[in-house]
Design a protein around this motif. Sequence first.
Motif, PDB file in Angstrom:
ATOM      1  N   ALA A  29       0.821  -1.220   0.000  1.00 32.65           N
ATOM      2  CA  ALA A  29       0.000   0.000   0.000  1.00 32.65           C
ATOM      3  C   ALA A  29       0.845   1.257   0.000  1.00 32.65           C
ATOM      4  O   ALA A  29       0.510   2.247  -0.666  1.00 32.65           O
ATOM      5  CB  ALA A  29      -0.944  -0.013   1.205  1.00 32.65           C
ATOM      6  N   SER A  30       1.948   1.254   0.750  1.00 33.19           N
ATOM      7  CA  SER A  30       2.774   2.461   0.824  1.00 33.19           C
ATOM      8  C   SER A  30       3.450   2.758  -0.510  1.00 33.19           C
ATOM      9  O   SER A  30       3.573   3.921  -0.918  1.00 33.19           O
ATOM     10  CB  SER A  30       3.825   2.319   1.935  1.00 33.19           C
ATOM     11  N   ILE A  83       2.245   1.869  -3.456  1.00 33.89           N
ATOM     12  CA  ILE A  83       1.167   2.322  -4.348  1.00 33.89           C
ATOM     13  C   ILE A  83       0.876   3.803  -4.114  1.00 33.89           C
ATOM     14  O   ILE A  83       0.765   4.591  -5.062  1.00 33.89           O
ATOM     15  CB  ILE A  83      -0.100   1.469  -4.122  1.00 33.89           C
ATOM     16  N   LYS A  84       0.763   4.161  -2.854  1.00 41.85           N
ATOM     17  CA  LYS A  84       0.445   5.550  -2.522  1.00 41.85           C
ATOM     18  C   LYS A  84       1.555   6.494  -2.962  1.00 41.85           C
ATOM     19  O   LYS A  84       1.301   7.566  -3.527  1.00 41.85           O
ATOM     20  CB  LYS A  84       0.208   5.669  -1.020  1.00 41.85           C
ATOM     21  N   TYR A  87       1.514   6.919  -6.702  1.00 45.36           N
ATOM     22  CA  TYR A  87       0.398   7.764  -7.126  1.00 45.36           C
ATOM     23  C   TYR A  87       0.705   9.238  -6.883  1.00 45.36           C
ATOM     24  O   TYR A  87       0.465  10.091  -7.749  1.00 45.36           O
ATOM     25  CB  TYR A  87      -0.877   7.380  -6.380  1.00 45.36           C
ATOM     26  N   TYR A  90      -5.210   4.266  -9.054  1.00 47.57           N
ATOM     27  CA  TYR A  90      -5.042   4.337  -7.597  1.00 47.57           C
ATOM     28  C   TYR A  90      -6.342   3.978  -6.876  1.00 47.57           C
ATOM     29  O   TYR A  90      -6.333   3.296  -5.839  1.00 47.57           O
ATOM     30  CB  TYR A  90      -4.584   5.725  -7.183  1.00 47.57           C
ATOM     31  N   LYS A 124      -5.665   0.840  -4.357  1.00 51.03           N
ATOM     32  CA  LYS A 124      -5.586   1.189  -2.936  1.00 51.03           C
ATOM     33  C   LYS A 124      -6.652   0.456  -2.116  1.00 51.03           C
ATOM     34  O   LYS A 124      -6.542   0.359  -0.894  1.00 51.03           O
ATOM     35  CB  LYS A 124      -5.750   2.704  -2.751  1.00 51.03           C
ATOM     36  N   ASP A 125      -7.692  -0.024  -2.798  1.00 48.04           N
ATOM     37  CA  ASP A 125      -8.791  -0.712  -2.129  1.00 48.04           C
ATOM     38  C   ASP A 125      -8.528  -2.221  -2.191  1.00 48.04           C
ATOM     39  O   ASP A 125      -8.527  -2.808  -3.283  1.00 48.04           O
ATOM     40  CB  ASP A 125     -10.104  -0.359  -2.832  1.00 48.04           C
ATOM     41  N   ARG A 136      -8.845  -4.394  -5.580  1.00 48.80           N
ATOM     42  CA  ARG A 136      -7.582  -4.907  -6.102  1.00 48.80           C
ATOM     43  C   ARG A 136      -7.651  -6.425  -6.292  1.00 48.80           C
ATOM     44  O   ARG A 136      -7.179  -6.958  -7.314  1.00 48.80           O
ATOM     45  CB  ARG A 136      -6.439  -4.541  -5.167  1.00 48.80           C
ATOM     46  N   PHE A 141      -8.878  12.330  -2.366  1.00 50.90           N
ATOM     47  CA  PHE A 141      -7.445  12.101  -2.275  1.00 50.90           C
ATOM     48  C   PHE A 141      -6.688  13.017  -3.233  1.00 50.90           C
ATOM     49  O   PHE A 141      -5.638  13.555  -2.909  1.00 50.90           O
ATOM     50  CB  PHE A 141      -7.112  10.644  -2.571  1.00 50.90           C
TER      51      PHE A 141
END
Length: 323
Positions: free
Chosen positions: A18-19, A21-22, A25, A53, A57-58, A62, A126
Amino acid sequence: MEFKDYYKILAIDEKANASVIKASYRKLARKYHPDVSKEENAEAQFKEVGEAYAVLKDPEKRAEYDLLRAQGTYRSAGGSYQPPPDWQSSHAGNRTHSQRTDENFSDFFDSIFGAHGSDFRQAEDFQRSTNRRGRDLHYKIALFLEEAFVGCQRQIALRVSEPDQNGSIKQRDKTLNVKIPAGVTEGQHIRLTGQGELGIGGGKAGDLLLEIEFAPHPYFTVDGMNILLTLPVTCWEAALGSTVEVPTLRGKVKLKIPQAANSGNKLRIKGKGLISKGGEISGDQIVTLQVSLPKERSSEAKALYRQLAECESHFNPRQAFER
């Protein structure tokens, strides 16, 4: 309809956490934001990044997307993609026509997950969170008292941090011509709106805050709104009284020295200090006398000093020490 490889769009591995991906993005959103990007098709790429994203992120979305991606059905003839006939997303039940927003998400997204309005709002929220206001800059500017009193225009040089077209932060030199209004005081801040660092992702630019300092003056000092001056006077001017010229921020004025004046005596010149912006408050000039003797004296002057000593022999300025 084309299959969208969200991992490729975000330039990440399919096992990315997740980190990662964030972080990817954020970087790409800055790079392609239409307000700052110089890339071709920046707006379309910005939307693709936001869509990717929103899915990756979900965890639930995903997982569904990974399942379809693993099936390889998007490699059908002609490169067109259709979900399996029996495909049913866990999010599809929330689909409403009124929530459809083609400007944000593609037909591909809609075919898998449905136009889930809350997802659109989360992604937009976001994106707004990445639209950060630029940092305020602080700059101290030293003025001569005369400049602060009448106002002036000064040129200042700054080094600011700005995102380049790839989203990387770079340093840039910036020169500004700033107008200092009359009546500024030491420690006062002047805010120049929008002259700070650029915002990120279309956010507003920060401000430049100028803090006023007073440069050392050859003979004036400042106490609040008052101007202080130490004024040398001769012993005869102090003894007999006199009228002398005194410098002020407004030019020279006549000042009357009273008879029998001593070093340390203070005289006030009303209204000759600093003036606040608008002129509502005006300080004074406080003059402190300093009796001075010439370093070299002629024989005639020495004779006169001896004669004065005899005439004033009864005067003892150290009498208090003898008690």
